[in-house]
Design a protein around this motif. Sequence first.
Motif, short mmCIF file in Angstrom:
data_model
loop_
_atom_site.label_atom_id
_atom_site.label_comp_id
_atom_site.label_asym_id
_atom_site.label_seq_id
_atom_site.Cartn_x
_atom_site.Cartn_y
_atom_site.Cartn_z
N SER A 129 0.28 6.19 -7.21
CA SER A 129 -0.91 7.03 -7.24
C SER A 129 -0.55 8.51 -7.29
O SER A 129 -1.21 9.30 -7.97
CB SER A 129 -1.78 6.74 -6.01
N ARG A 145 2.46 1.55 -3.42
CA ARG A 145 1.42 1.88 -4.41
C ARG A 145 1.00 3.35 -4.30
O ARG A 145 0.56 3.96 -5.27
CB ARG A 145 0.20 0.96 -4.20
N ARG A 146 1.16 3.92 -3.11
CA ARG A 146 0.86 5.34 -2.90
C ARG A 146 1.71 6.22 -3.82
O ARG A 146 1.21 7.22 -4.37
CB ARG A 146 1.11 5.69 -1.43
N MET A 180 -6.62 9.13 0.05
CA MET A 180 -5.82 7.91 0.13
C MET A 180 -5.09 7.85 1.47
O MET A 180 -5.07 6.81 2.14
CB MET A 180 -4.82 7.85 -1.02
N THR A 181 -4.49 8.97 1.88
CA THR A 181 -3.80 9.01 3.17
C THR A 181 -4.77 8.72 4.31
O THR A 181 -4.45 7.99 5.26
CB THR A 181 -3.14 10.39 3.37
N TYR A 223 -10.10 4.05 -1.73
CA TYR A 223 -9.99 2.78 -2.43
C TYR A 223 -11.32 2.32 -3.02
O TYR A 223 -11.39 1.95 -4.20
CB TYR A 223 -9.40 1.70 -1.50
N LEU A 273 -5.29 5.00 4.43
CA LEU A 273 -4.10 4.32 4.94
C LEU A 273 -4.02 4.41 6.46
O LEU A 273 -3.73 3.43 7.15
CB LEU A 273 -2.84 4.90 4.31
N LEU A 284 4.26 6.32 7.04
CA LEU A 284 3.90 7.12 5.87
C LEU A 284 5.01 8.12 5.56
O LEU A 284 5.41 8.27 4.39
CB LEU A 284 2.58 7.84 6.15
N ARG A 307 -5.72 12.39 -3.31
CA ARG A 307 -4.48 11.92 -2.66
C ARG A 307 -4.62 11.99 -1.13
O ARG A 307 -4.15 11.12 -0.42
CB ARG A 307 -3.29 12.78 -3.09
N LEU A 353 0.83 -1.21 0.00
CA LEU A 353 0.00 0.00 0.00
C LEU A 353 0.86 1.26 0.00
O LEU A 353 0.54 2.24 -0.69
CB LEU A 353 -0.93 0.00 1.21
N LEU A 354 1.94 1.25 0.76
CA LEU A 354 2.80 2.43 0.85
C LEU A 354 3.55 2.67 -0.45
O LEU A 354 3.73 3.82 -0.88
CB LEU A 354 3.78 2.28 2.02
#
Length: 247
Positions: free
Chosen positions: A46, A42-43, A91-92, A176, A95, A105, A88, A39-40
């Motif tokens: 993104s 993939r960030r 997304m954070t 997501y 997460l 992060l 964005r 996930l990190l």
Amino acid sequence: MATTRELDAFEDGLIEGFAQHPVLANVNLLPDDDFAAILLQRRFVSLAFTPSYDLAIDLLNDEAGRRIARVILREEYPDSNGHTPSHREDMTHDLLQLGISRRALVGTRPTAATKKAIGDTLELIADSGAHDNADLRLLTLLRFWGEVLVSVEYGRLWERIGPVLTRDGGNRSRFYYPHLVHDAKAHPLAAVSLLSSTHSDRLAMRLSELLAREESTDCFKETEERALQLKASFYDQFLPALERVAV
């Protein structure tokens, strides 16, 4: 020249193949730390979405396609007054809701494989813009790399994160799940219309019109195959995590 129905079948095969990438297909078996690492990383991909769209818009000659791309890009920043979080930021939010710490992060840096996936994406966009049929290639790339395959990724990831972000019948995902829905290929290429609501289908409407003018659809297939390879190569870096759990 392949028919639209044949192109749909070709594309659906690529989609299914990507969904079966070992990392995506076995996402529920990964240890928490390895899943968080995906996930990190993939960030960062993104975060590269908006400059990728900006580059493609610069290279597009087709005004109708450019307008569709502009609208999609502007949806990433829903409020010009700054009162609404960008996608964005959403997304954070997700997460952090998943238990990833702010320290992780802040401290995570893109791996060499992630940097290569981003760099190769920008290179593919630039290369697509240099061809005589640049508009067809660029819209194919924006739709398949930036929308269709993203929905496939998030659909697989949602199998793991969905139970965490869905509680008491409420969906707390701000990034997501919405992207899983609005990036998806909802209709075949031949069936899209002005009423199509997903990003993929909006781009497909113009793409279908450009395809009708082409003598060959080879560039469509080539661009989608290269886009798929970009996505697959990003997830390949996590194959050792599967080996550690003996998948």
